[in-house]
Design a protein around this motif. Structure first.
Motif, PDB file in Angstrom:
ATOM      1  N   TYR A 191       7.501  32.725  30.178  1.00 35.32           N
ATOM      2  CA  TYR A 191       8.307  33.942  30.056  1.00 35.32           C
ATOM      3  C   TYR A 191       8.481  34.263  28.578  1.00 35.32           C
ATOM      4  N   GLY A 192       8.423  35.553  28.244  1.00 34.72           N
ATOM      5  CA  GLY A 192       8.619  35.942  26.844  1.00 34.72           C
ATOM      6  C   GLY A 192       9.981  35.559  26.312  1.00 34.72           C
ATOM      7  N   ILE A 193      10.982  35.496  27.191  1.00 31.71           N
ATOM      8  CA  ILE A 193      12.330  35.138  26.745  1.00 31.71           C
ATOM      9  C   ILE A 193      12.480  33.628  26.539  1.00 31.71           C
ATOM     10  N   LEU A 194      11.457  32.862  26.949  1.00 27.80           N
ATOM     11  CA  LEU A 194      11.445  31.409  26.710  1.00 27.80           C
ATOM     12  C   LEU A 194      10.164  31.034  25.958  1.00 27.80           C
ATOM     13  N   ASP A 195      10.017  31.627  24.785  1.00 23.26           N
ATOM     14  CA  ASP A 195       8.849  31.361  23.940  1.00 23.26           C
ATOM     15  C   ASP A 195       9.194  30.220  22.985  1.00 23.26           C
ATOM     16  N   TRP A 196       8.937  28.987  23.441  1.00 24.57           N
ATOM     17  CA  TRP A 196       9.342  27.818  22.675  1.00 24.57           C
ATOM     18  C   TRP A 196       8.492  27.611  21.426  1.00 24.57           C
ATOM     19  N   ARG A 197       7.332  28.215  21.366  1.00 27.13           N
ATOM     20  CA  ARG A 197       6.476  28.075  20.187  1.00 27.13           C
ATOM     21  C   ARG A 197       6.938  28.981  19.048  1.00 27.13           C
ATOM     22  N   SER A 198       7.141  30.240  19.349  1.00 27.87           N
ATOM     23  CA  SER A 198       7.447  31.217  18.300  1.00 27.87           C
ATOM     24  C   SER A 198       8.935  31.460  18.106  1.00 27.87           C
ATOM     25  N   HIS A 199       9.723  31.301  19.177  1.00 25.22           N
ATOM     26  CA  HIS A 199      11.154  31.602  19.089  1.00 25.22           C
ATOM     27  C   HIS A 199      11.973  30.492  19.759  1.00 25.22           C
ATOM     28  N   PRO A 200      11.919  29.276  19.221  1.00 23.65           N
ATOM     29  CA  PRO A 200      12.657  28.177  19.859  1.00 23.65           C
ATOM     30  C   PRO A 200      14.168  28.350  19.824  1.00 23.65           C
ATOM     31  N   THR A 201      14.699  28.905  18.726  1.00 27.03           N
ATOM     32  CA  THR A 201      16.153  29.082  18.624  1.00 27.03           C
ATOM     33  C   THR A 201      16.640  30.086  19.661  1.00 27.03           C
ATOM     34  N   ARG A 202      15.941  31.203  19.777  1.00 27.90           N
ATOM     35  CA  ARG A 202      16.318  32.216  20.770  1.00 27.90           C
ATOM     36  C   ARG A 202      16.234  31.644  22.182  1.00 27.90           C
ATOM     37  N   SER A 203      15.213  30.857  22.427  1.00 22.20           N
ATOM     38  CA  SER A 203      15.051  30.253  23.749  1.00 22.20           C
ATOM     39  C   SER A 203      16.189  29.284  24.042  1.00 22.20           C
ATOM     40  N   PHE A 204      16.562  28.488  23.052  1.00 26.39           N
ATOM     41  CA  PHE A 204      17.660  27.532  23.233  1.00 26.39           C
ATOM     42  C   PHE A 204      18.974  28.259  23.508  1.00 26.39           C
ATOM     43  N   ILE A 205      19.226  29.337  22.779  1.00 30.26           N
ATOM     44  CA  ILE A 205      20.457  30.112  22.988  1.00 30.26           C
ATOM     45  C   ILE A 205      20.497  30.674  24.405  1.00 30.26           C
ATOM     46  N   LEU A 206      19.348  31.148  24.883  1.00 28.03           N
ATOM     47  CA  LEU A 206      19.292  31.681  26.245  1.00 28.03           C
ATOM     48  C   LEU A 206      19.593  30.592  27.267  1.00 28.03           C
ATOM     49  N   VAL A 207      19.054  29.398  27.054  1.00 24.38           N
ATOM     50  CA  VAL A 207      19.309  28.286  27.970  1.00 24.38           C
ATOM     51  C   VAL A 207      20.795  27.950  27.993  1.00 24.38           C
ATOM     52  N   VAL A 208      21.419  27.898  26.824  1.00 23.73           N
ATOM     53  CA  VAL A 208      22.850  27.596  26.754  1.00 23.73           C
ATOM     54  C   VAL A 208      23.663  28.680  27.475  1.00 23.73           C
ATOM     55  N   ALA A 209      23.329  29.946  27.211  1.00 21.71           N
ATOM     56  CA  ALA A 209      24.047  31.051  27.855  1.00 21.71           C
ATOM     57  C   ALA A 209      23.865  31.013  29.372  1.00 21.71           C
ATOM     58  N   THR A 210      22.663  30.694  29.809  1.00 23.08           N
ATOM     59  CA  THR A 210      22.412  30.592  31.245  1.00 23.08           C
ATOM     60  C   THR A 210      23.218  29.457  31.857  1.00 23.08           C
ATOM     61  N   THR A 211      23.288  28.349  31.138  1.00 22.36           N
ATOM     62  CA  THR A 211      24.000  27.170  31.633  1.00 22.36           C
ATOM     63  C   THR A 211      25.487  27.420  31.795  1.00 22.36           C
ATOM     64  N   ILE A 212      26.094  28.079  30.810  1.00 28.29           N
ATOM     65  CA  ILE A 212      27.555  28.207  30.816  1.00 28.29           C
ATOM     66  C   ILE A 212      28.052  29.544  31.356  1.00 28.29           C
TER      67      ILE A 212
END
Length: 222
Positions: A181-202
């Motif tokens: 998924y473009g919103i989980l681009d761990w190669r080019s945008h790891p910080t954005r992906s991590f923030i999305l995971v945290v937001a999804t979790t909480i």
């Protein structure tokens, strides 16, 4: 009906993509299969319950046989596998369906035409799960274990997503992009992906869980 929808989405995806090997890289399809397992186990438990109810009516005890029948029944019996599977999926399936519906229409949808299978996978199954929670299901969704199982399922997919993106050389989605998924681009945008995971979790997962619980309370009220 839920099983029919799941099979429809599965076959449509495979046929339209000429048997794509990418089917299992998407959370939508993981959730669809989970929902199918839930629906099959629910139907199996329902059929078993109906059969036992019929047998109980056919063997309705008389005053003379009540004592003997009661003594012959064991105090406990092993829980059938179908019931264990149903109990494991009863919260994870609806919560995950609500989650992918919210995330698809809120974050992934780009305004283009939507295929029928896509609409079913990101809305139709959620509607069916909501209707099932209100109309037929009688299982509570209200404890820590239910929430834990849901998070285990979602984080298992997350681990797969990261491994697929970063650990497999030349891994890509069906469009050739180096991510699922473009919103989980761990190669080019790891910080954005991590923030999305945290937001999804909480935020998003608890909100989806609250929706499932609200439907359960609505069912119990009426």
């Amino acid at each position: 009906m839920i099983v029919v929808f799941v099979v429809f989405v599965l076959l449509e995806n495979l046929i339209s993509s000429d048997g794509t090997p990418y089917y299992l890289i998407f959370l939508t399809n993981w959730t669809g299969l989970l929902t199918g397992v839930y629906a099959v186990s629910f139907c199996a438990c329902f059929v078993r319950a109906v059969r036992e109810d019929v047998d109980n009516h056919e063997d309705f005890p008389t005053p003379q046989t009540t004592t003997t029948t009661t003594q012959s029944i064991p105090s406990s019996s092993p829980i059938p596998m179908r019931a264990k599977i149903l109990w494991l999926t009863k919260a994870a399936a609806p919560v995950s369906q609500f989650l992918i519906t919210i995330m698809y229409w809120g974050l992934l949808y780009d305004g283009s035409a939507v295929r029928v299978a896509t609409f079913v996978a990101h809305g139709g199954l959620s509607f069916m799960m909501a209707a099932e929670l209100v109309a037929t299901a009688r299982m509570p969704i209200n404890n820590l274990v239910d929430a834990l199982i849901t998070y285990v399922f979602l984080y298992t997919y997350l681990a797969f997503n990261i491994l697929y993106t970063l650990g497999i050389p030349n891994a890509s989605n069906p469009d050739g992009d180096p991510y699922v998924y473009g919103i989980l681009d761990w190669r080019s945008h790891p910080t954005r992906s991590f923030i999305l995971v945290v937001a999804t979790t909480i935020v998003i997962v608890p909100f989806s869980y609250a929706c499932a619980k609200a439907l359960m309370f609505l069912r119990n009220k009426y």
